[in-house]
Design an enzyme around this catalytic site. Structure first.
Site, PDB file in Angstrom:
ATOM      1  N   ASP A 372       7.687   4.370 -28.354  1.00 58.62           N
ATOM      2  CA  ASP A 372       6.238   4.231 -28.249  1.00 58.62           C
ATOM      3  C   ASP A 372       5.892   2.816 -27.801  1.00 58.62           C
ATOM      4  O   ASP A 372       6.323   1.830 -28.412  1.00 58.62           O
ATOM      5  CB  ASP A 372       5.598   4.532 -29.599  1.00 58.62           C
ATOM      6  CG  ASP A 372       4.108   4.311 -29.583  1.00 58.62           C
ATOM      7  OD1 ASP A 372       3.434   4.948 -28.753  1.00 58.62           O
ATOM      8  OD2 ASP A 372       3.610   3.498 -30.375  1.00 58.62           O
ATOM      9  N   ASP A 390       0.174   1.265 -17.829  1.00 61.14           N
ATOM     10  CA  ASP A 390      -0.034   2.280 -16.794  1.00 61.14           C
ATOM     11  C   ASP A 390       0.049   3.662 -17.421  1.00 61.14           C
ATOM     12  O   ASP A 390       1.005   4.413 -17.220  1.00 61.14           O
ATOM     13  CB  ASP A 390       1.015   2.113 -15.692  1.00 61.14           C
ATOM     14  CG  ASP A 390       0.715   2.963 -14.469  1.00 61.14           C
ATOM     15  OD1 ASP A 390      -0.387   3.541 -14.417  1.00 61.14           O
ATOM     16  OD2 ASP A 390       1.577   3.051 -13.577  1.00 61.14           O
TER      17      ASP A 390
END
Length: 824
Positions: A372, A390
Site C-alpha cells: 500500500d 498516479d
C-alpha cells in the site's frame, strides 16, 4: 454463577455453525461481486448489507409464523437449506449479469437508486431462506431439551456466531488466496447442505430414506460433482459480465487477487486494466504501432520532473507501468522507488505492456515495492525530491486515502528540502459544472492546507503541483514555460513524444490564472457546494497576487471542502460528478444526500422516547397500554442495538481502509472477531441470567453501548495516527470484539423479555432476531451511504450512541410502569 450449558444435541449446534459460516462467506462474496458491478464504490457496502439484513429479518419472521402452524421444523430446515445451497452460487452469477437489467450506456456508473433496487432484488431469495433456517434450528434445539423457553434461540445464536467467526477466518486465510469466488460459494453450499441433512435426521441415525435427510444429501453430492466444471463456469460468468459492462472491448483475461478481481480488456491497440470493476489505467499493447494511449502519461511524467530543478530521488505511487516510469527514467535521476499495491496487477500489466515499459522495471535505478502506497509513505524513512501520486480519482474510499489532508502531511514529511509533490485528477481542467468544481476545489484546498504553494493546471487532466516554499516566486514549482523549457534543454532529454510545445500548451498563462482563481475562491461560503463558482474578473490577477489575497479572503468551509480520513467528502463529490456525467437522470438522488442535516437522522430517536412516555401515561390507566409499553421498550432496545453495532462496523471498515488500504481480504477476520465477541457476550449473559427476563439488565446494556460508542468516536481518529500496524490492528480488534460482546449480551435478554410479555417461543425468537436485523439494515444504510461519506466517521459513532441512549430512556420509562416491574 450458573454453569455454561453445552448443546444437548450436537447435531443442531453443528448446523448452526454451518449456517454461520455460510452466511459469513456468502455475505463477503456477495459484497465482492457487487463491488465489481458498482466500480469498487464502497457505498455498496451499506446498501448490500442493509438489503442482506432486511431479508434475513423478513425470513426469520416468516419462518416463525410457518412453524406456529405446526409445520415440521425438520422439513423447513431441509427445504430451506437445499434452496440456500443452490441460491448462493446462483446469486453470484446473477450479480455478474446484473447490468443487463438496466438500460445504461456501457461503462456508465450505476446510480444509488440502481444500487438499492438491484441489491434488494438480488439477495432477497437467498437471505429469506437463511433467515428461515435460523428459526428452524432454534425450534429443533429447543425441542431436543424439551424446553419452552429461550434455550434453543440462545444456543443457535451462539452457534451461528461461532460459525461466522470460523467462516471469516477460513475465507481470509484460505479461500480469498487460493479459490475463485464460485468455487468458494459451492464449497460453502456443500457444507450447509451436509450439515442440514445431518441435523434433519434428529435423534435417529442418518437415513437416506428420510426425505428431510435425502434432499440435502443429494444437493451436496450434485454440487460436489460440479466442482471440476466451476472454473469454466466462473470464466463464462466474467465474460457475460464484461459484455454488459464494455461490449466494445474484448476481455483478454481475469486474474484473482487478494485485493479483488483484475480484469484486462483490449480494443484495437489499447489495453485497459480494471480492479474490482474500477478503471486503473490504460496503455498501448505490446504489439501496438502507435503510443497514443501513453501520451497523457508522457506529458504527466515530464511536467512533473521539470517542476524540480534537479530531481535525484523520486517516489512513484501507482501508474508506473502505463509509461510514467519509463519517461521519468529519461531524466538524470539516481533512484526511483515505484510502489504498486497489487503484484497480480503488476504481473498482468507487464505481460501486456510495451517492451520499453517492461525494460524500465528492470532498470538498476528502479526499486519496485508491492504494498500500500499510503502505508509505505508512513513507514519509509527516506526522503525524496519528487513524490508523484498516479492513482485514479477518489471514486472509492480506498482511493480517497491518497487525496486527504492526513496523506498530504505524511507525503510532505517525506519530501527533501525544496521537494515537489504532484497528484492529478482525470477531470476537465476548464472546470465547467458545479460537481466538477466541487471535487477539484476540495483537492486544491486540502493541498493548500498542508503546502505553502499549490499550482493547478492541465489539459486533458487537472494536475496539482505543490511545494513548501513560502516565497511565491522563489520555489521549485513554476508556472513559467521558459523556466521549464530551460530545464528541459539543460537535461538533453531524448523524448520524441514531448517538447517545448507541450510545456507552453500546458502552462498557458490565461488558462493557469483562470483555473487557480476559480479553485482558490470556490468553497468559501456555507452554500458553495450548491452554488456554481463565481465568474472570474476580466483582468485576472497573477498567481502571486492570488496567493497574497488569500490573507483577506473568507476562510474555506472546512466541513465541505477539506478532505480527510475521518470526513471523506472528496470521495462523495467524485461519486456525484461521475453520476452526473454518466447517469444524469438519477444523479439528483445522490446530490440530495448532501442536503441532509444530521439532526434529521437523530429525530426518530426523540420520537421513540416520546412514544414511550405516551404509552407510560396511558399504561397508568389501562393494563393493555402498560403491556404495550413493555413490548415497545424491548423492541426499541433490540432495534437500536442493530443500528448501533452496524453503524460502528461501518465506521471501523472505513477507518481500517484508511490505515491498511484494503478491506476485502481482511473483512472476514474483522467479522470473525465481531462474531467471537457476540458469542462470548451471549454465553456470559446466559450463564449469569439463564432464561430470566431482566429488563433492568437490558437497560444497563443499552447504557453501556451508549458510552462505548462515544469512546469509539474518540479512539478512531487517534487510531489512524498509530505508526505500528500491529498496534493499530490490536485497537481495531479490541473495539470490534467489544462491539460484538455488547450485541451478543443484548439478544438473550431481549428474547426472554419478549417471551415474558407475550408467550410463543419461536415467535419471540423470530421477532427479536428480525427486529435486530431490521435495525442493522437501517444502521448500515444510514451509516454507509449518508453519515460516513458526508458527515464523517465520528458521526457514525455519535449516531450509534444516540440510538442506544433513546433505547435506555425508553426502558427506564417502561420500568416505571406496572408491566415493566414484572421483569425486575
Amino acid at each position: 454463577m450458573k454453569p455454561i450449558a453445552v448443546p444437548d444435541n450436537p447435531k443442531y449446534f453443528s448446523v448452526a455453525l454451518a449456517l454461520g459460516g455460510v452466511c459469513q462467506v456468502g455475505q463477503v462474496l456477495v459484497l465482492r461481486e457487487f463491488l465489481m458491478v458498482f466500480h469498487g464504490n464502497e457505498l455498496s457496502f451499506g446498501v448490500v448489507l442493509a438489503a442482506w439484513m432486511l431479508w434475513v429479518g423478513v425470513g426469520s419472521r416468516c419462518s416463525a409464523r410457518i412453524l406456529e402452524r405446526r409445520i415440521g421444523a425438520r422439513s423447513v430446515l431441509s427445504a430451506c437449506s437445499c434452496l440456500a445451497a443452490v441460491l448462493l452460487p446462483a446469486t453470484i452469477i446473477a450479480i455478474r449479469v446484473l447490468r443487463a437489467a438496466f438500460t445504461v450506456t456501457p461503462g456508465t456508473y450505476l446510480s444509488i437508486l440502481d444500487m438499492v433496487v438491484s441489491a434488494v432484488a438480488v439477495v432477497a431469495p437467498l437471505c429469506l431462506v437463511l433467515g428461515a433456517i435460523f428459526v428452524a434450528i432454534s425450534r429443533l434445539a429447543r425441542e431436543a431439551v424439551f424446553s419452552v423457553g429461550t434455550v434453543g434461540a440462545g444456543r443457535t445464536y451462539i452457534g451461528e456466531a461461532i460459525g461466522n467467526s470460523i467462516g471469516g477466518i477460513i475465507f481470509s486465510l484460505l479461500a480469498v488466496r487460493y479459490l475463485g469466488p464460485l468455487t468458494t460459494a459451492v464449497a460453502a453450499s456443500i457444507v450447509l447442505a451436509a450439515g442440514a441433512g445431518f441435523a434433519a435426521s434428529g435423534d435417529a441415525r442418518f437415513r437416506l430414506a428420510d426425505r428431510a435427510v435425502a434432499a440435502p444429501a443429494v444437493i451436496a453430492i450434485v454440487l460436489l460433482a460440479s466442482t471440476p466444471f466451476l472454473g469454466a463456469v466462473d470464466r463464462y460468468g466474467f465474460d457475460l459480465q464484461w459484455r454488459t459492462f464494455a461490449p466494445a472491448y474484448d476481455l483478454i483475461e481475469t486474474r484473482h487477487s487478494r485485493y479483488g478481481a483484475i480484469s484486462v480488456a483490449g480494443r484495437d491497440e489499447q489495453v485497459s486494466f480494471f480492479q474490482s470493476g474500477n478503471f486503473v489505467f490504460s496503455s498501448s499493447g505490446n504489439d501496438a504501432e502507435t503510443r497514443f494511449e501513453e501520451q497523457d502519461a508522457v506529458v504527466f511524467a515530464h511536467m512533473t520532473m521539470l517542476q524540480h530543478p534537479a530531481p535525484r530521488r523520486v517516489l512513484i505511487i501507482g501508474g508506473g507501468v502505463r509509461g510514467t516510469l519509463r519517461e521519468i527514467l529519461r531524466h538524470p535521476v539516481e533512484s526511483v522507488t515505484y510502489v504498486e499495491l497489487d503484484d497480480v496487477l503488476t504481473a498482468a500489466a507487464i505481460s501486456h505492456a510495451p517492451e520499453e515499459s517492461r525494460a524500465a522495471l528492470e532498470d538498476a535505478r528502479v526499486r519496485l515495492v508491492h504494498g500500500d502506497g499510503r502505508f509505505f509513505v508512513k513507514r519509509d524513512p527516506a526522503t525524496y525530491d519528487v513524490i508523484l501520486v498516479d492513482v485514479p480519482d477518489p471514486s472509492t474510499a480506498v482511493l480517497n486515502r491518497f487525496f486527504t489532508q492526513e496523506f498530504f502531511r505524511e507525503a510532505r514529511a517525506r519530501l527533501a528540502d525544496g521537494g515537489v509533490f504532484v497528484t492529478a485528477l482525470a477531470t476537465t481542467a476548464d472546470l465547467r459544472g458545479l460537481t466538477t468544481v466541487n471535487q477539484n476545489a476540495t483537492v486544491f484546498h486540502t493541498l493548500s492546507s498542508v503546502f505553502a504553494r499549490v499550482l493547478a493546471t492541465g489539459d486533458r487532466a487537472l494536475v496539482f503541483f505543490a511545494d513548501d516554499s513560502p516565497d511565491a516566486t522563489d520555489g521549485p514549482v513554476s508556472s513559467d514555460p521558459a523556466v521549464l523549457a530551460q530545464r528541459l534543454g539543460e537535461r538533453r532529454i531524448a523524448a520524441g513524444d514531448f517538447s517545448r510545445a507541450h510545456i507552453e500548451l500546458f502552462l498557458r498563462d490565461d488558462h493557469v490564472r483562470r483555473v487557480n482563481w476559480i479553485l482558490r475562491n470556490h468553497g468559501r461560503s456555507q452554500e458553495a457546494h450548491r452554488e456554481p463558482p463565481r465568474a472570474p474578473p476580466a483582468m485576472l490577477p497573477s498567481l502571486a497576487e492570488q496567493l497574497a489575497a488569500d490573507a483577506d479572503a473568507a476562510p474555506v468551509v472546512t466541513r465541505r471542502f477539506i478532505n480527510s480520513d475521518m470526513r471523506p467528502i472528496g470521495y462523495f463529490y467524485t461519486l456525484v460528478k461521475w453520476s452526473v456525467l454518466t447517469r444524469a437522470d438519477h444523479a439528483r438522488y445522490l446530490q440530495r444526500l448532501a442536503n441532509i442535516r444530521l439532526s434529521w437522522t437523530i429525530a426518530p430517536f426523540g420520537a421513540a422516547v416520546l412514544g414511550a412516555i405516551a404509552l407510560f401515561a396511558l399504561g397508568s390507566r389501562r393494563e393493555r397500554f402498560a403491556a404495550a409499553s413493555a413490548r415497545f421498550a424491548v423492541f426499541t432496545a433490540v432495534f437500536t442495538t442493530g443500528i448501533s453495532t452496524m453503524s460502528i462496523q461501518i465506521a471501523l471498515i472505513f477507518v481500517f481502509q484508511s490505515v491498511y488500504g484494503f478491506v476485502y481480504e481482511m473483512v472476514g477476520v474483522i467479522v470473525a472477531i465481531f462474531m467471537a465477541g457476540l458469542a462470548v457476550g451471549t454465553i456470559v449473559v446466559r450463564a449469569r441470567f439463564g432464561e430470566t427476563a431482566n429488563a433492568r439488565m437490558l437497560a444497563a446494556i443499552q447504557l453501556a453501548i451508549t458510552v462505548f460508542s462515544l469512546v469509539v468516536a474518540v479512539l478512531l481518529p487517534w487510531t489512524t495516527t498509530i505508526p505500528s500496524p500491529t498496534g493499530a490492528f490490536v485497537v481495531f480488534a479490541t473495539i470490534t470484539f467489544l462491539a460484538g460482546a455488547l450485541n451478543g449480551a443484548d439478544f438473550p435478554l431481549a428474547v426472554a423479555c419478549r417471551l415474558k410479555a407475550r408467550p410463543g417461543t419461536e415467535k419471540a425468537t423470530g421477532a427479536v432476531y428480525g427486529t435486530e436485523l431490521f435495525g442493522a439494515c437501517l444502521g448500515s444504510l444510514i451509516a454507509g451511504v449518508v453519515l460516513a461519506p458526508i458527515f464523517g466517521i465520528v458521526a457514525c459513532c455519535i449516531f450509534a450512541s444516540l440510538a442506544n441512549a433513546a433505547a435506555f430512556l425508553t426502558l427506564v420509562i417502561s420500568e416505571s410502569s406496572k408491566a415493566g416491574r414484572v421483569y425486575a
